[in-house]
Motif scaffolding. Structure first.
Motif, mmCIF file in Angstrom:
data_model
loop_
_atom_site.group_PDB
_atom_site.id
_atom_site.type_symbol
_atom_site.label_atom_id
_atom_site.label_comp_id
_atom_site.label_asym_id
_atom_site.label_seq_id
_atom_site.Cartn_x
_atom_site.Cartn_y
_atom_site.Cartn_z
ATOM 1 N N LEU A 4 0.843 -1.207 0.000
ATOM 2 C CA LEU A 4 0.000 0.000 0.000
ATOM 3 C C LEU A 4 0.870 1.246 0.000
ATOM 4 C CD1 LEU A 4 -2.832 -0.565 2.643
ATOM 5 C CD2 LEU A 4 -3.114 -0.147 0.195
ATOM 6 N N TYR A 33 -0.844 8.300 -5.189
ATOM 7 C CA TYR A 33 -0.902 7.491 -3.959
ATOM 8 C C TYR A 33 -2.348 7.276 -3.517
ATOM 9 C CZ TYR A 33 4.134 8.053 -3.079
ATOM 10 O OH TYR A 33 5.500 8.017 -3.161
ATOM 11 N N TRP A 37 -4.330 3.778 -3.230
ATOM 12 C CA TRP A 37 -4.819 3.401 -1.890
ATOM 13 C C TRP A 37 -6.321 3.122 -1.929
ATOM 14 C CZ3 TRP A 37 -8.090 4.302 2.075
ATOM 15 C CH2 TRP A 37 -7.730 3.812 3.329
#
Ligand SMILES: C[S@@+](CC[C@H](N)C(=O)[O-])C[C@H]1O[C@@H](n2cnc3c(N)ncnc32)[C@H](O)[C@@H]1O
Length: 234
Positions: A4, A33, A37
């Motif tokens: 992650l 990101y 995520w």
């Protein structure tokens, strides 16, 4: 392959207002990101990650490769939502930009005026201007959150289109729905805004013709503090 991507408290606050199980458009994705995520851990289906600049999209491509997310996140080089169709996204994130630019991007996209679409906005500046623009164009702010990173405080706003146009008063433009939020970050944000107004009032008091504005700013600061302490006592 990495699991992650790291999410800062600010981006975590953004992610927390995105609905589970929806498709997302992340406008101004930069490193992507958040997009990665959301599809990996946030329960989102697919994400279209857009950026107006090629450099950030190259960074985003690296992130997708590093986290093996190419099948769920699609990158598009585009200004605002110009390259996203209504049926491709339920929730639209616009984070890390100035409030006025966010308001411009929203104003240019007609399909955001559907009640099924949710906006998740994280303005770095001009938060009152963004709240005013939303209310004046028929969006309702449904929830707000705040996040702290070191000495900095950030606000996240979630809004939907209702078609009901309203004119927010000064207090609402500054505080939004943060007073409903019981976290310490929301209280600190309200107290910070009160301190800014107090400093402005002190400056204005030095000029005779600004005395009335100084008193108005002082009154607003007191109201924000009252809201902040009410928030804290919930
Ligand atoms: C400071 S970064 C924020 C990145 C990420 N959203 C975040 O909150 O961490 C702002 C990004 O928005 C992009 N951007 C600026 N104006 C834009 C626009 N009109 N449409 C799409 N992207 C834009 C910039 O290229 C940059 O990558």
């Amino acid at each position: 392959m990495k699991d992650l991507p790291p999410l800062t408290p600010r981006l975590r606050a953004v992610a927390s207002l995105v609905r589970e199980g929806v498709n997302v458009a992340d406008i101004g994705t930069d490193h992507a990101y958040l997009a990665v995520w959301l599809v990996r851990s946030g329960g989102c289906g697919r994400c279209i990650a857009c950026d107006v600049n090629a450099g950030p999209l190259e960074r985003a491509r690296e992130t997708l490769r590093a986290y093996g997310a190419q099948d769920r996140v699609e990158l598009r080089l585009a200004d605002g939502l110009d390259a996203v169709r209504a049926q491709e996204a339920d929730d639209v994130v616009i984070a890390g930009m100035g409030g006025e630019l966010i308001a411009e991007i929203i104003a240019r996209c007609g399909w955001l005026r559907e009640s099924s679409k949710h906006l998740v906005l994280q303005p770095m500046t001009a938060q009152p201007e963004l709240r005013r623009a939303l209310c004046r164009s028929g969006f309702e702010i449904v929830r707000e959150g705040a996040a702290r990173e070191g000495a900095k405080l950030y606000v996240v706003i979630s809004a939907v289109f209702t078609g009901r146009v309203s004119e927010p008063d000064e207090l609402y433009a500054i505080a939004g729905r943060l007073p409903e939020n019981t976290g310490p970050e929301a209280r600190d944000y309200l107290l910070w805004q009160a301190a800014v107004l107090r400093r402005q009032a002190a400056g204005m008091r030095k000029t005779l013709r600004l005395l009335v504005q100084a008193e108005q700013a002082e009154l607003l600061a007191q109201k924000l503090e009252a809201l902040a302490y009410h928030t804290n006592s919930n």
